[in-house]
Design an enzyme around this catalytic site. Structure first.
Site, short mmCIF file in Angstrom:
data_model
loop_
_atom_site.label_atom_id
_atom_site.label_comp_id
_atom_site.label_asym_id
_atom_site.label_seq_id
_atom_site.Cartn_x
_atom_site.Cartn_y
_atom_site.Cartn_z
N GLY A 270 36.49 46.44 44.50
CA GLY A 270 36.96 46.14 45.85
C GLY A 270 36.24 46.96 46.90
O GLY A 270 35.98 48.15 46.71
N ARG B 47 19.56 58.74 52.51
CA ARG B 47 18.86 59.72 53.35
C ARG B 47 18.79 61.10 52.69
O ARG B 47 17.79 61.81 52.84
CB ARG B 47 19.52 59.79 54.72
CG ARG B 47 19.37 58.46 55.46
CD ARG B 47 19.59 58.57 56.93
NE ARG B 47 19.19 57.32 57.59
CZ ARG B 47 19.25 57.11 58.90
NH1 ARG B 47 19.67 58.08 59.70
NH2 ARG B 47 18.86 55.96 59.41
N ARG C 39 32.70 41.64 40.83
CA ARG C 39 33.27 42.09 39.56
C ARG C 39 32.53 41.38 38.43
O ARG C 39 32.14 40.22 38.57
CB ARG C 39 34.77 41.79 39.51
CG ARG C 39 35.53 42.44 40.67
CD ARG C 39 37.03 42.28 40.51
NE ARG C 39 37.74 42.70 41.71
CZ ARG C 39 38.07 43.95 41.98
NH1 ARG C 39 37.72 44.92 41.13
NH2 ARG C 39 38.72 44.26 43.08
N ASP D 281 38.08 52.99 39.54
CA ASP D 281 38.06 53.36 38.13
C ASP D 281 37.30 52.37 37.26
O ASP D 281 36.63 52.77 36.30
CB ASP D 281 39.48 53.56 37.60
CG ASP D 281 40.34 52.31 37.71
OD1 ASP D 281 39.91 51.34 38.35
OD2 ASP D 281 41.46 52.32 37.15
N GLY D 282 37.36 51.07 37.60
CA GLY D 282 36.59 50.09 36.83
C GLY D 282 35.10 50.34 36.96
O GLY D 282 34.35 50.23 35.99
N THR E 243 37.79 53.55 47.23
CA THR E 243 38.87 52.58 47.06
C THR E 243 39.99 52.91 48.03
O THR E 243 40.33 54.08 48.22
CB THR E 243 39.43 52.58 45.63
OG1 THR E 243 40.66 51.83 45.59
CG2 THR E 243 39.68 53.98 45.11
N ASP F 96 42.99 52.41 47.52
CA ASP F 96 44.22 52.70 46.76
C ASP F 96 44.49 54.19 46.60
O ASP F 96 45.62 54.57 46.28
CB ASP F 96 44.14 52.05 45.38
CG ASP F 96 43.94 50.55 45.45
OD1 ASP F 96 44.34 49.94 46.45
OD2 ASP F 96 43.38 49.97 44.49
N ASP G 158 43.71 56.09 44.17
CA ASP G 158 44.28 56.22 42.83
C ASP G 158 43.32 56.83 41.82
O ASP G 158 43.47 56.63 40.60
CB ASP G 158 44.73 54.85 42.32
CG ASP G 158 43.60 53.83 42.22
OD1 ASP G 158 42.49 54.13 42.73
OD2 ASP G 158 43.81 52.75 41.65
N ARG H 177 47.47 48.37 44.45
CA ARG H 177 47.43 48.04 43.02
C ARG H 177 48.61 48.72 42.33
O ARG H 177 49.75 48.46 42.66
CB ARG H 177 46.09 48.41 42.41
CG ARG H 177 45.74 47.60 41.18
CD ARG H 177 44.34 47.85 40.70
NE ARG H 177 44.06 49.25 40.45
CZ ARG H 177 42.99 49.68 39.79
NH1 ARG H 177 42.10 48.82 39.35
NH2 ARG H 177 42.79 50.96 39.60
N ALA I 90 59.96 54.54 57.87
CA ALA I 90 60.59 53.44 57.15
C ALA I 90 61.93 53.88 56.55
O ALA I 90 62.09 55.02 56.12
CB ALA I 90 59.67 52.93 56.04
N GLU I 91 62.87 52.96 56.53
CA GLU I 91 64.19 53.27 55.96
C GLU I 91 64.10 53.42 54.44
O GLU I 91 64.81 54.26 53.85
CB GLU I 91 65.19 52.17 56.31
CG GLU I 91 65.78 52.28 57.70
CD GLU I 91 64.76 52.01 58.80
OE1 GLU I 91 64.91 52.58 59.90
OE2 GLU I 91 63.81 51.24 58.57
N GLU J 287 52.56 46.85 46.45
CA GLU J 287 52.38 45.63 45.68
C GLU J 287 52.62 45.84 44.19
O GLU J 287 52.97 44.90 43.46
CB GLU J 287 50.99 45.05 45.91
CG GLU J 287 49.84 45.93 45.42
CD GLU J 287 48.48 45.29 45.66
OE1 GLU J 287 48.43 44.11 46.04
OE2 GLU J 287 47.47 45.98 45.45
N HIS K 238 44.46 41.47 52.67
CA HIS K 238 43.11 42.04 52.71
C HIS K 238 42.69 42.57 54.08
O HIS K 238 41.61 43.15 54.20
CB HIS K 238 42.10 41.00 52.22
CG HIS K 238 42.15 40.79 50.74
ND1 HIS K 238 43.07 39.98 50.14
CD2 HIS K 238 41.41 41.34 49.74
CE1 HIS K 238 42.91 40.00 48.83
NE2 HIS K 238 41.91 40.82 48.56
N ARG L 139 41.61 46.17 53.91
CA ARG L 139 40.30 46.60 53.40
C ARG L 139 39.22 46.63 54.46
O ARG L 139 38.18 47.26 54.28
CB ARG L 139 39.85 45.66 52.27
CG ARG L 139 40.49 45.94 50.94
CD ARG L 139 39.68 45.23 49.88
NE ARG L 139 40.35 45.22 48.60
CZ ARG L 139 39.98 44.47 47.58
NH1 ARG L 139 38.96 43.64 47.74
NH2 ARG L 139 40.62 44.52 46.44
#
Length: 319
Positions: free
Chosen positions: A11, A25, A72, A103-104, A125, A127, A129, A171, A186-187, A222, A249, A252
């Protein structure tokens, strides 16, 4: 080492272009030749490779996405696909490779390193993560995009006295939801790293109504599940008028923040330093504002964790 390659995979994330620029550079500054590989590992197997110059990365530091494009590739996960990639590396005389992605992408870099081609992973990324780094390239920009969207949705929620469920990306990681939820008050913040306590969410909504609160914001990662299904559950349990927004998206894209531009520049340049030092199979990162590197296999083995103090604080402030 006289010739290196650089690719982006998986991504896209804001700041990838800044990282590409830094790699190119920094390498040229040290008299290395740099070859760009388009469309990630798929482009590597197909030989979609070209020489890059200083001007190749001019005027891109502020642009989102990636000028090298991304794709991908299931084929590259196979020994046959990896062999095809190695043939192209040998054909172009590329002696080391810098891989910008998640990670992929790092798993592909690890396979190439095992086959004798030194690779360095740069975490890109939204994420956030990847283990071994406090932040990944693109996270800060995506976070600010989410915050801006929630700010606008809150105006509508207030005007119509509604409950809004906002589904964000990430993810299997909850960093975007946690940081955005805390920043936007946020509540409830629902993340995959914590068990979904639906009854607690409902209790918070009911307590808010009892003290006169007429709108609520719930941020859902998500990785927890569908925002639409969750919104329906809330409506059935409370009869409150509930709306759902899936940001998708849009998170991103966009021009990277100053933080992401600087982070990408530092990490991209550091990756070149590691190749010049003869290192391979490493990932770069930043911890406590210091550049670090780790064994790529160890990074892939570690499970992503959230900031426990932040999560606790979000619970304390959303009473």
């Amino acid at each position: 080492m006289k010739r290196i390659g650089v690719l982006t995979s998986g991504g896209d994330a804001p700041g990838m272009n800044a990282a590409i620029r830094a790699v190119v550079r920094k390498a040229i500054f040290h008299d290395l030749e740099v070859y760009g590989i388009k469309y990630g590992y798929q482009g590597l197997m197909e030989g979609n490779i070209f020489k890059m110059e200083v001007g190749s990365v001019g005027d891109i530091i502020h642009r989102g996405g990636t000028i090298l494009y991304s794709a991908r590739s299931d084929e590259f996960k196979t020994p046959e696909g990896q062999a095809r990639g190695i043939q192209q590396l040998e054909k172009f005389g590329i002696e080391g490779l810098i891989v910008i992605g998640g990670d992929g992408s790092f798993r592909g870099a690890q396979k190439l390193t095992e086959r004798g081609y030194p690779c360095i992973g740069v975490p890109g990324t939204i994420d956030n993560d990847i283990a071994g780094t406090d932040f990944t390239i693109g996270f800060d920009t995506a976070l600010n995009t989410v915050i801006e969207a929630i700010d606008k949705i809150r105006d509508t929620a207030t005007s119509h006295e509604r409950t809004y469920v906002i589904e964000v990306m990430g993810r299997d990681a909850g960093d975007l939801a946690l940081w955005a939820g805390l920043a936007d008050g946020a509540e409830s913040i629902l993340i995959p790293e914590r068990k979904d306590d639906f009854s607690e969410v409902i209790q918070k909504l009911q307590r808010g109504r009892e003290r006169g609160k007429k709108h609520s914001i719930i941020v859902l990662a998500e990785g927890v599940g569908s925002g639409f299904k969750y919104g329906e559950r809330i409506h059935q349990a409370t009869s409150l008028e509930t709306r759902v927004t899936v940001l998708g998206h849009i998170q991103r894209g966009g021009s990277p923040t100053a933080s992401d531009r600087v982070l990408a520049s530092r990490l991209g340049a550091y990756a070149v330093d590691l190749l010049l030092a003869g290192k391979a199979g490493r990932t770069v990162g930043i911890q406590n504002n210091h550049l670090v590197d780790h064994d790529i296999l160890e990074v892939l083995k570690k499970q992503h964790t959230i900031n426990e103090d932040m999560y606790k604080l979000s619970q304390e402030l959303s009473i």
